[in-house]
Design a protein around this motif. Structure first.
Motif, mmCIF file in Angstrom:
data_model
loop_
_atom_site.group_PDB
_atom_site.id
_atom_site.type_symbol
_atom_site.label_atom_id
_atom_site.label_comp_id
_atom_site.label_asym_id
_atom_site.label_seq_id
_atom_site.Cartn_x
_atom_site.Cartn_y
_atom_site.Cartn_z
ATOM 1 N N ASP A 40 0.806 -1.223 0.000
ATOM 2 C CA ASP A 40 0.000 0.000 0.000
ATOM 3 C C ASP A 40 0.836 1.269 0.000
ATOM 4 O O ASP A 40 0.334 2.342 -0.341
ATOM 5 N N CYS A 41 2.098 1.167 0.414
ATOM 6 C CA CYS A 41 2.926 2.370 0.522
ATOM 7 C C CYS A 41 4.399 1.951 0.546
ATOM 8 O O CYS A 41 4.740 0.900 1.093
ATOM 9 N N VAL A 43 8.195 3.198 1.757
ATOM 10 C CA VAL A 43 8.987 4.120 2.571
ATOM 11 C C VAL A 43 10.455 3.816 2.292
ATOM 12 O O VAL A 43 10.905 2.691 2.500
ATOM 13 N N ILE A 67 1.429 4.440 -6.501
ATOM 14 C CA ILE A 67 1.563 3.974 -5.122
ATOM 15 C C ILE A 67 2.198 5.074 -4.269
ATOM 16 O O ILE A 67 3.158 5.731 -4.691
ATOM 17 N N PRO A 68 1.661 5.359 -3.070
ATOM 18 C CA PRO A 68 2.262 6.386 -2.203
ATOM 19 C C PRO A 68 3.727 6.074 -1.890
ATOM 20 O O PRO A 68 4.084 4.922 -1.635
ATOM 21 N N PHE A 69 4.555 7.103 -1.896
ATOM 22 C CA PHE A 69 5.997 6.936 -1.702
ATOM 23 C C PHE A 69 6.484 8.018 -0.740
ATOM 24 O O PHE A 69 6.340 9.213 -1.013
ATOM 25 N N ILE A 70 7.042 7.578 0.389
ATOM 26 C CA ILE A 70 7.596 8.492 1.392
ATOM 27 C C ILE A 70 9.107 8.337 1.416
ATOM 28 O O ILE A 70 9.625 7.220 1.545
ATOM 29 N N THR A 90 5.312 11.388 -2.770
ATOM 30 C CA THR A 90 4.073 11.718 -2.069
ATOM 31 C C THR A 90 4.344 12.552 -0.823
ATOM 32 O O THR A 90 3.618 13.496 -0.516
ATOM 33 N N ILE A 109 2.347 7.583 7.190
ATOM 34 C CA ILE A 109 2.041 6.449 6.306
ATOM 35 C C ILE A 109 0.541 6.230 6.231
ATOM 36 O O ILE A 109 -0.041 6.094 5.145
ATOM 37 N N VAL A 112 -1.219 9.060 4.151
ATOM 38 C CA VAL A 112 -1.058 9.049 2.688
ATOM 39 C C VAL A 112 -1.797 7.863 2.072
ATOM 40 O O VAL A 112 -2.350 7.969 0.968
ATOM 41 N N VAL A 113 -1.830 6.730 2.780
ATOM 42 C CA VAL A 113 -2.552 5.562 2.257
ATOM 43 C C VAL A 113 -4.051 5.832 2.238
ATOM 44 O O VAL A 113 -4.740 5.516 1.256
ATOM 45 N N HIS A 116 -4.839 8.159 -0.582
ATOM 46 C CA HIS A 116 -4.713 7.447 -1.861
ATOM 47 C C HIS A 116 -5.918 6.549 -2.114
ATOM 48 O O HIS A 116 -6.473 6.524 -3.224
#
Length: 266
Positions: A40-41, A43, A67-70, A90, A109, A112-113, A116
């Protein structure tokens, strides 16, 4: 750093109930894990062997565009943070020595998920609404049932994520469902399969069940559904992964079944 990864994984999971963290020690191994799905994310640290966090982000976006990206950066790395924002990550998170940094990161996290997923749900609903509007317009303009069926099949087959649609009606004597009209990615699919309305193996798919029950029937995952065995190989060759059948019924009149296929499960 394996010891750092283990500590970060345990601390993040303690900081947020339900958060499952999967750790990888390089960009290459992380990309391979991403391809397996169910993530889902992402990091990522910035400093890593063979590729840095920005380079890794670019690789991720090649195959996983949304896809969310930190990105994790060190304190004082304003230049890296600016580069990350410019690249389109993201979110970015400055690491610190504070004891609560992992609680803050876990919240980032989660946020952002959730954003999204909400965006995906909104886009999916708009896709459905747009398809309904297009079909309603075709229904309003059509003058015959044949035109309606042809238009509806064509519209659905051209609308992501659907790839094929057909309308069929069972023969009252043999029970075989005879196709009347179709559109989309078929490649002789209907010529190679046998679908019936009878309570037999060839009637246990969504089409046969929809005819017998007069209710919408869905196969969410063609590859795994045991009742889909008679048609699985033919469906697999054409990329069909899920299917639905809609009975066309008005009062006591039965007009057949609309059958829809998608190139993704669920």
């Amino acid at each position: 750093d394996v010891s750092f990864l283990e500590m970060a994984t345990e601390t993040l999971e303690r900081a947020c109930d339900g958060l499952q963290v999967i750790a990888e020690t390089s960009g290459e191994s992380a990309l391979s894990r991403l391809d397996e799905g169910d993530i889902d994310c992402v990091v990522s640290d910035y400093l890593m062997p063979s590729m840095d966090g920005i380079e890794f982000f670019d690789e991720v976006r090649e195959t996983h565009s949304d896809i969310p990206f930190i990105l994790l950066t060190a304190e004082g790395s304003e230049e890296v943070a600016a580069e990350a924002i410019s690249a389109g990550v993201t979110d970015y998170f400055r690491k610190s020595g504070d004891a609560d940094q992992y609680t803050v990161l876990a919240n980032r996290i989660t946020n952002v998920v959730q954003r999204h997923q909400a965006k995906k749900r909104a886009a999916e609903q708009e896709r459905i609404n747009s398809l309904v509007r297009t079909i309603n317009k075709a229904l309003a303009e059509a003058t015959t049932r044949e035109t309606v069926e042809a238009e509806v099949c064509a519209i659905i087959a051209q609308s992501d994520p659907y790839v094929f649609a057909w309308v069929g009606e069972p023969d009252p004597e043999t029970g075989k469902v005879q196709p009347r009209v179709s559109a989309g990615l078929e490649e002789d699919y209907l010529e190679e399969i046998l679908v019936t309305s009878r309570d037999a193996p060839t009637g246990q798919g969504p089409t046969g069940r929809a005819i017998r029950t007069e209710e919408i029937q869905v196969v969410q995952n063609i590859e795994e559904d045991p009742d889909y065995e008679p048609w699985r190989e033919n469906a697999r060759e054409r990329g069909y992964q899920s299917s639905a059948a809609v009975p066309l019924v008005l009062g006591e009149m039965h007009y057949g079944t609309l059958n829809i296929y998608s190139d993704r499960p669920y």
